[in-house]
Write an enzyme that holds these catalytic residues in place. Structure first.
Site, PDB file in Angstrom:
ATOM      1  N   GLY A  46       0.842  -1.187   0.000  1.00 12.59           N
ATOM      2  CA  GLY A  46       0.000   0.000   0.000  1.00 12.59           C
ATOM      3  C   GLY A  46       0.876   1.234   0.000  1.00 12.59           C
ATOM      4  N   GLN A  51       2.947   9.950   1.488  1.00 12.87           N
ATOM      5  CA  GLN A  51       4.238   9.281   1.606  1.00 12.87           C
ATOM      6  C   GLN A  51       5.206   9.678   0.490  1.00 12.87           C
ATOM      7  OE1 GLN A  51       2.221   5.276   2.286  1.00 12.87           O
ATOM      8  NE2 GLN A  51       4.159   5.060   3.388  1.00 12.87           N
ATOM      9  N   CYS A  88       5.677  -0.287   7.382  1.00 15.82           N
ATOM     10  CA  CYS A  88       5.351   0.925   6.631  1.00 15.82           C
ATOM     11  C   CYS A  88       6.567   1.341   5.813  1.00 15.82           C
ATOM     12  CB  CYS A  88       4.958   2.041   7.596  1.00 15.82           C
ATOM     13  SG  CYS A  88       4.486   3.579   6.788  1.00 15.82           S
ATOM     14  N   LEU A  89       6.338   1.715   4.563  1.00 15.60           N
ATOM     15  CA  LEU A  89       7.433   2.153   3.690  1.00 15.60           C
ATOM     16  C   LEU A  89       8.077   3.452   4.173  1.00 15.60           C
ATOM     17  CD1 LEU A  89       5.906   1.317   0.190  1.00 15.60           C
ATOM     18  CD2 LEU A  89       7.713   0.077   1.405  1.00 15.60           C
ATOM     19  N   HIS A 130      -4.735   1.275   7.155  1.00 12.03           N
ATOM     20  CA  HIS A 130      -3.394   1.849   7.298  1.00 12.03           C
ATOM     21  C   HIS A 130      -3.198   2.996   6.309  1.00 12.03           C
ATOM     22  CE1 HIS A 130       1.099   1.348   7.996  1.00 12.03           C
ATOM     23  NE2 HIS A 130       1.084   2.037   6.867  1.00 12.03           N
ATOM     24  N   GLU A 131      -3.575   2.776   5.055  1.00 11.16           N
ATOM     25  CA  GLU A 131      -3.391   3.816   4.031  1.00 11.16           C
ATOM     26  C   GLU A 131      -4.327   5.012   4.254  1.00 11.16           C
ATOM     27  OE1 GLU A 131      -0.702   3.647   2.449  1.00 11.16           O
ATOM     28  OE2 GLU A 131      -0.377   1.545   2.972  1.00 11.16           O
ATOM     29  N   HIS A 134      -2.919   7.355   6.789  1.00  8.72           N
ATOM     30  CA  HIS A 134      -1.889   8.252   6.243  1.00  8.72           C
ATOM     31  C   HIS A 134      -2.505   9.555   5.721  1.00  8.72           C
ATOM     32  CE1 HIS A 134       2.015   6.356   6.425  1.00  8.72           C
ATOM     33  NE2 HIS A 134       1.546   5.213   5.936  1.00  8.72           N
TER      34      HIS A 134
END
Length: 149
Positions: A46, A51, A88-89, A130-131, A134
């Site tokens: 995701g 991000q 997480c990225l 999660h996304e 963000h």
């Protein structure tokens, strides 16, 4: 398509609220294509626009080989509770134990502006939550649960 830079924890853009998308045009399509390429390159499941320093309500998710492009996504119902590790990225080398709904009903728009309502459960529901977090400046570390002993 272009590979975008993923910003890391500590960058103030990760803590800001994203703005709704109102123009469904070629620029949005290019952003979605770039996000998909970037997420694939970094082995993510995701990616949200904040991000990559774009404060717009745009996120993509990959689940079982399928991509879901979500513009202006919202969770409209949720049920159950599941505790699991997340990564997480934007926060490399850390995993957090996070509680998320087991099942969600969510709505979003496609790259063409079409409104979609769907349900998800399990891992897919977790990724979507999660996304969407963000997009409101919320990170998994904000929801981290400490294991009880």
């Amino acid at each position: 398509m272009a590979l975008r830079n993923i910003i890391k924890h500590g960058d103030p853009a990760l803590r800001k609220n994203s703005r709704k998308v109102t123009s469904f045009n070629e620029r949005l399509s290019m952003l979605l294509d770039d996000m998909k390429e970037t997420m694939d390159h970094f082995d993510g499941v995701g990616l949200a626009a904040p991000q990559i320093s774009i404060l717009r309500c745009v996120a993509i998710v990959e689940f079982e080989g399928e991509f879901i492009e979500m513009i202006n996504p919202e969770i409209i119902e949720s049920s159950g509770d599941a505790l699991a590790l997340e990564g997480c990225l934007s926060i490399l080398a850390k995993h957090c134990l996070v509680s998320r709904p087991e099942t969600i009903k969510y709505t979003y728009q496609t790259r063409n502006g079409e409104q979609i309502t769907n349900t998800a459960s399990g891992w897919l529901a977790r990724i979507i939550c999660h996304e969407i977090d963000h997009l409101s400046g919320i990170l998994m570390i904000d929801k981290e649960q400490k294991p009880t002993q």
